[in-house]
Each structure stands twice: as structure tokens, then as C-alpha cells.
Design an enzyme around this catalytic site. Sequence first.
Site, PDB file in Angstrom:
ATOM      1  N   SER B  14       0.615  -1.097   0.091  1.00 22.37           N
ATOM      2  CA  SER B  14       0.440  -0.106   0.271  1.00 22.37           C
ATOM      3  C   SER B  14       0.819   1.345  -0.056  1.00 22.37           C
ATOM      4  CB  SER B  14      -0.952   0.064   1.245  1.00 22.37           C
ATOM      5  OG  SER B  14      -1.733   1.162   0.959  1.00 22.37           O
ATOM      6  N   HIS B  41      -2.670  -1.224  -3.816  1.00 22.75           N
ATOM      7  CA  HIS B  41      -3.548   0.305  -3.062  1.00 22.75           C
ATOM      8  C   HIS B  41      -3.702   1.650  -4.523  1.00 22.75           C
ATOM      9  CE1 HIS B  41      -4.315  -1.896   1.278  1.00 22.75           C
ATOM     10  NE2 HIS B  41      -4.929  -2.384  -0.060  1.00 22.75           N
ATOM     11  N   ASP B 134      -4.783  -4.085   5.785  1.00 16.73           N
ATOM     12  CA  ASP B 134      -5.175  -5.050   4.995  1.00 16.73           C
ATOM     13  C   ASP B 134      -3.780  -6.095   4.855  1.00 16.73           C
ATOM     14  OD1 ASP B 134      -6.803  -6.016   2.339  1.00 16.73           O
ATOM     15  OD2 ASP B 134      -6.493  -4.859   1.077  1.00 16.73           O
TER      16      ASP B 134
END
Lengths: 276, 191
Positions: B14, B41, B134
Site C-alpha cells: 500500500s 492499493h 489489509d
Amino acid sequence: MMAGDNIEDIEIQLFLEALHRRYHYDFRKYAQASIKRRLVQARTQLGYTSLSAMQEAVLHDETVLPRLLNYLTVQVSEMFRDPSYFRALREKVLPHLATYPSLKVWVAGCSRGEELYSLAILFREEGLYDRTLFYATDINPDALDAAERAVYPLDLIRTYTENHQKSGGRSSLSDYYRAAHGGAIFDKTLRERVVFSDHSLVTDSVFGEMQLVSCRNVLIYFDRDLQDRAIGLFRDSLARKGFLGLGSKESLRFTRHAASFAPFVPAEKIYQRAEA
Amino acid sequence: MNDGGITAVAIGASAGAVQALLHILPPLPASLPVPVLIVVHVPADRGNALVSLFEARCDIVVKEAEDKEPAAPGTVYFAPSDYHLLVERDGTLALSADEPVNYSRPAIDVLLESAADAFGGGLVGIVLTGANHDGAEGLRAVAAAGGIAIVQDPASAMSGAMPAAALARCPDARVETLDGITAFLVNLVPA
């Protein structure tokens, strides 16, 4: 790949079989990785200890079915999702459709109606709405009810409005809804020419001759056999030179009906029915 | 290092992803015997700039994952923006437009959990830099299926929260620097 079935895999297969035999909802040929996620999510959210326990519940208690279907089928979408798709329809496809005296459009897997109303607004802006009949179909009765109600959360309206503008909108989205009770209620004149209907791409057949079929982000949930069946249905539903629009990450590349269609706007996954 | 048991690599990243992947991916040889599946992401409307960024700098094939496409060795697959990337049992890739998980679509958990189902003990799952959590559940699933779980050393990550969360959920995961991860992947090529 891993050898042998684990317990959860056995449960998934049995569950889908039970659902099919008890209620004729057939998810057996859905893409497995996604259907597993959805089943596990349903099990967790509905509070069952296992898929077997959820299977027992849905077999013996039909009130469990609608809640379950909402996990297995409902797609979260947006109005004018992927604005460039709607812009391509507006600029490239609708000028062709404008040459027909009457039109039929099928929104297959319409879920809660976001794509349907996007098309209805697009057709109205381009002056084609009054000569068009829209068929909006889904297998989930709750989703069809929601599509017919056409109420969307107000906090999503900003995104919808931006999408609509990017699609080349000639009017303001606010012309088509009023705010009430925390929701945006879309104008009922948008559904004057819409037939909502329960229809399954898995088990049902052709019901009319269409000039446009729009089916976005539905086929990715099907395995290849089922994709072939659905695309075969679209092919048989489309008039000569009719158009098929798919989701931005879907294509006809891996299907056996690829030769029945010609790319029309390749970047937007818009195809045209080829000469037979 | 590879005894032939590794069949796929799945990576999640991310905040700080591009810099970390610029460290890891360019050294990978085109002969890498496994596919590399990656979720980063990225904002939904960003298109997929990652593919063009990395294909210019990598020997290994870099592409955006397509629905129903078989995952081939020697290839890096990026999840398209605004779709989840999953793996089916037969090793083909699948996309979904299901709702975001951990506020993200694509989500790392979705990739790692389905890849753990598909590849079991043959999977290497890697959680890199990021500012959320995540990938933590997904990495636990990788380890539970017998795969190799690796987290980027949180202290050396541009954003340590995500690898730290993965490590908390999966305490037996190997902790590696970007150099360590790169060396591990390069060593998957048979001598």
C-alpha cells in the site's frame, strides 16, 4: 494444486446443490473463488457456525433465502460507473440506434438499477427514450424491488453526478431526482418504459429481439461454461448489427462465441453482432 | 532455496508500494519459474499506471491481470484498479467487483486468501509497506494453508503499520528487508 477436498470445499458444493434443488437458484457454475467469499461472508453475517448449519437453515426455513440471496447476488454499483463506457455509447452507439423507429434495450443483471437509470437518462438526453423499451432483469427479487423503487443514498449522489458529467451528460443529474428521507428518489418517468423481470442467465432463455444488451460485471462471476451460455443468449437476443456492452475488465476473448461479434469500441468492451 | 515446491508468489503493498516494488521487481529474471500476483492499493480512477511503470524497468513480463487468464510463470500480474484479484483452484485468475474489503478494492486479503486456497503449501505470501491492516488476515490464511508467509521488516518499511499488523496476526511469518525478499525471490530460479 492442493490434493483432496477440505471440509469447506465439500460444504460449498453441497450447499450450492441444496440451494439449486430446493429453490432452483443455480450458483453451481459461478466462479468458485468469489462464491466462496460470498458464502463465508453470509455465514459470518447471518451467524451460522458452518456452511452445513446454514444449509440446514435454508433448506428448512424459506425466510432465510432472501437474506442469503442478498449476499450471493447483489452487486454494489454506481450510476454511470466507468463514465467512458457511457460516453462511448452516447457518441458511437446511439447515433446508430437513432436510425431505428423503435428500440429494445436489455439490462441483464440489473441489480438495484444503477446501470438501468444511467441508460434511461442517457437515452432521454439523446432523444431516444420515448421510442425505447427497456428490459431490466435480475434473479434477486429484492434487488428488482430496489431497482423499481429507484432510491439511492444521498451520499453517493456526488459520485453519480461527477460520473454523469464525465459521460458527456447534457443535463444535470439533479433534474432526475428529489431528495427525501435521506435518499435521492429518481423520477418515476424514468421507468415508464421499463419492464422489470425475474430472469436468470443460467436457466432462462431468449425473450425478445434487442438492439442493445448491456451486461456489466456479471460475466466475471461465471465460470467459462456459464459465460458461454450467457453470451450465447445475448447473441441470440440481438438483432442484426445489435450492440453488446460488457464491463471494463470483461471480454469475449475466452468464449466460443467470439466469432459472432465484432469489436465496436474495443477500449470500452462494446461489441456489435456480426453478420450470421 | 526453491526445492521445487513453490508454485506462486502473491504480494500486497500500500503506502510506499512503488518504491518497495522498484526494489524487488527489476532484479527478477524472466526465467522466474512462478507467477507473481500483486495487489497495490491505488485510487479507483487512476487507470493502471503500474503496468507501464514496471514493464519499462523489468526483465520479467509485467501485465494487468485479466479475468479467466491462466497465471503463467515468469509473469507479474497487477490487479486492475477498482477490481479484486482472486485465484481459482485451477490456477486461473479471476476478477470481482464485490464491495471493497478493508476499504480497498483491490484488497490484499482477497488475493492472499484465494491464492492460499489455490496454491496451498506452494504459495509464498508477502506483505510489504502500508498504512493500514489489509493483508493481515490473508497472510494468516497463507500460513494456515502451509505456505510461506513473509513480511517486510516494519522498522525498515516506508510505512510500518501494514507489515506490523500482518506480523501480529501471523507471528511465525519470516521478517525480511527488501534486500532479503529480493534475494529470496531471485533464488526461486533453479541453479
